[in-house]
Design a protein around this motif. Structure first.
Motif, short mmCIF file in Angstrom:
data_model
loop_
_atom_site.label_atom_id
_atom_site.label_comp_id
_atom_site.label_asym_id
_atom_site.label_seq_id
_atom_site.Cartn_x
_atom_site.Cartn_y
_atom_site.Cartn_z
N GLU A 68 0.86 -1.20 0.00
CA GLU A 68 0.00 0.00 0.00
C GLU A 68 0.89 1.24 0.00
OE1 GLU A 68 -3.33 -2.17 2.91
OE2 GLU A 68 -1.69 -0.97 3.73
N GLU A 97 2.19 -1.62 11.64
CA GLU A 97 1.65 -1.90 10.30
C GLU A 97 2.60 -1.38 9.24
OE1 GLU A 97 -1.37 0.77 8.51
OE2 GLU A 97 -2.64 -1.00 8.61
N ASP A 119 -1.19 0.19 14.76
CA ASP A 119 -1.48 0.75 13.45
C ASP A 119 -1.37 2.26 13.67
OD1 ASP A 119 -4.41 0.63 11.23
OD2 ASP A 119 -2.55 1.78 11.15
N LEU A 121 -1.55 4.93 11.88
CA LEU A 121 -2.59 5.78 11.35
C LEU A 121 -3.57 4.90 10.58
CD1 LEU A 121 -2.76 8.98 11.53
CD2 LEU A 121 -3.08 8.69 9.10
N ASN A 216 -18.36 -2.28 3.41
CA ASN A 216 -18.17 -1.68 2.08
C ASN A 216 -18.99 -2.50 1.08
OD1 ASN A 216 -17.44 -0.85 -0.43
ND2 ASN A 216 -15.25 -0.58 0.09
N TYR A 246 -20.83 3.76 6.66
CA TYR A 246 -19.47 3.25 6.39
C TYR A 246 -18.54 4.43 6.20
CZ TYR A 246 -15.77 0.12 4.75
OH TYR A 246 -14.59 -0.59 4.62
N SER A 249 -12.78 4.34 7.74
CA SER A 249 -11.70 4.24 8.74
C SER A 249 -12.23 3.30 9.80
CB SER A 249 -11.41 5.60 9.40
OG SER A 249 -10.97 6.54 8.45
N MET A 250 -11.62 2.11 9.89
CA MET A 250 -12.14 1.10 10.83
C MET A 250 -12.28 1.68 12.23
SD MET A 250 -10.02 -1.96 12.40
CE MET A 250 -10.75 -3.23 13.35
N LYS A 276 -9.32 -8.04 4.64
CA LYS A 276 -8.31 -6.98 4.44
C LYS A 276 -7.65 -6.57 5.74
CE LYS A 276 -7.69 -2.17 3.05
NZ LYS A 276 -8.33 -0.92 2.60
N LEU A 277 -8.40 -6.63 6.83
CA LEU A 277 -7.90 -6.07 8.08
C LEU A 277 -6.88 -7.00 8.72
CD1 LEU A 277 -11.26 -4.57 9.32
CD2 LEU A 277 -9.37 -3.41 8.16
N ARG A 278 -5.92 -6.38 9.47
CA ARG A 278 -4.82 -7.15 10.04
C ARG A 278 -5.20 -7.60 11.45
NH1 ARG A 278 -2.85 -3.54 5.84
NH2 ARG A 278 -4.41 -2.24 6.87
N GLU A 282 -5.14 -4.45 14.25
CA GLU A 282 -6.46 -3.87 13.98
C GLU A 282 -7.53 -4.72 14.64
OE1 GLU A 282 -5.98 -3.72 9.64
OE2 GLU A 282 -6.09 -1.55 9.71
#
Ligand code: AHG
Ligand code: MN
Ligand code: MN
Length: 336
Positions: A68, A97, A119, A121, A216, A246, A249-250, A276-278, A282
């Motif tokens: 990313e 991250e 994480d 940001l 999403n 939505y 930003s988680m 997608k999320l770690r 996260e």
């Protein structure tokens, strides 16, 4: 919890020390570590609030380990957290991250007992459009002793149930910090006039039967069938009906879920078949917070915090929020 005198002014440092007193083994080191996080949060929020006035918007020319493109604020936040924590004397390993490998900070005997994963940001895609972003952190105790010889992996790859503390800071219309040490979830608001995080609410509970789902929907066609079925149900009059929110930003979507109830989810999709999320910086910290508020956090089948990690940056599907909503989604997923 004894009712507080409403006139009492409680800073986060005071609250953490009170929490420490409940853990007889606690040595005050923990509150020293958490104050490193609140210091970093104050510095980061000052930058976030001046984005556009200083050269902190936009991308760098580097990608992180996830491929990313890193935003300038990702790098800045990462550096600030490293600098605020690395010199506390009680942090052994940091995992971010934004960094491919863990950083060994201290491994001399008697030093560096804590592991902090973060994480720096979250919600980077929202920085340039002035939408809430945040920082997420997760704290463990090292499981090894003495010099670290495996790059810190044994100390980092612990299941979420081992977390000593977790929390987040949302840089939103106000700067709000939530944390838990396993004795409830407590919220603090940064008072810009004093630069202190002041107690806003303690022992926060997630509302039961929330009517907000957060996902999403552009990925709907590749969601597992059980998730599609639940969303179809949620849209019916019989279900409530739900409304959909939505932010992207988680940290902000989960904070809203904590306060208003409902469910946030990032299922497996065609683009992110493992989600997608770690897991480590996260899903696990947010799972600790939401479970402590009376909610649930799963990967669709297993409790997030019981997942045994194999990599620092591993991804996971995530369904997190009120017990009723998360359980209903799991039941539909189980039907296949
Ligand atoms: P990060 O900015 O730390 O990479 O996290 C972004 C995450 C999370 O905050 C958010 O819920 C999700 O990415 C949004 O992903 P989509 O844009 O694919 O919905
Ligand atoms: Mn993130
Ligand atoms: Mn991030």
């Amino acid at each position: 919890m004894a009712e507080r005198d409403p006139d009492q002014i409680i800073t986060i440092q005071q609250h953490i020390i009170e929490q420490q007193r409940k853990h007889p083994t606690a040595s005050g080191e923990f509150s020293w570590l958490l104050s490193g996080i609140t210091l970093a949060a104050s510095i980061i929020q000052a930058k976030v609030r001046r984005a556009g006035l200083i050269n902190i918007l936009g991308e760098t020319d580097t990608d992180n380990v996830h491929g990313e493109r890193q935003q300038k604020l990702d790098i800045f936040a990462n550096q600030i957290i490293e600098r605020c924590l690395a010199f506390r004397g009680n942090v052994g390993v940091l995992g971010s991250e934004e960094l491919p490998e863990p950083i060994i900070v201290h491994s001399r005997e008697g030093h560096g007992k804590y592991v902090v994963l973060f994480d720096p940001l979250d919600g980077s895609g929202n920085i340039d459009v002035n939408v809430s972003v945040g920082t997420i952190f997760s704290i463990y105790e090292r499981v090894t002793s003495g010099p670290i010889t495996d790059g810190g992996l044994k100390d980092v790859l612990q299941p979420g149930v081992n977390q000593l503390a977790a929390g987040y800071i949302v840089y939103g219309s106000s700067t709000v910090m939530a944390y838990t040490t396993g004795d409830g979830v407590h919220l603090f608001t940064l008072d810009p006039a004093t630069g202190s995080f002041m107690l806003a609410d303690e022992h926060v509970r997630i509302p039961e039967n929330g009517k907000i789902y957060s996902v999403n929907e552009a990925n709907f066609d590749s969601f597992p069938k059980g998730v599609q079925d639940w969303i179809h149900w949620a849209r019916t009059k019989e279900a409530g009906p739900f409304t959909s929110r939505y932010i992207g930003s988680m940290v902000a979507d989960v904070h809203r879920t904590l306060i208003k109830g409902g469910v946030f989810m990032y299922p497996a999709t065609a683009k992110s078949p493992k989600g997608k999320l770690r897991l480590m910086y996260e899903a696990n910290p947010m799972a600790f917070i939401i479970e402590q508020a009376g909610g649930l956090a799963t990967d669709g089948k297993n409790r997030i915090m019981e997942r045994v990690p194999t990599e620092l940056h591993e991804r996971t599907p995530l369904f997190i929020g009120g017990k009723h909503e998360v359980t209903a989604i799991m039941e539909r997923l189980a039907r296949g």
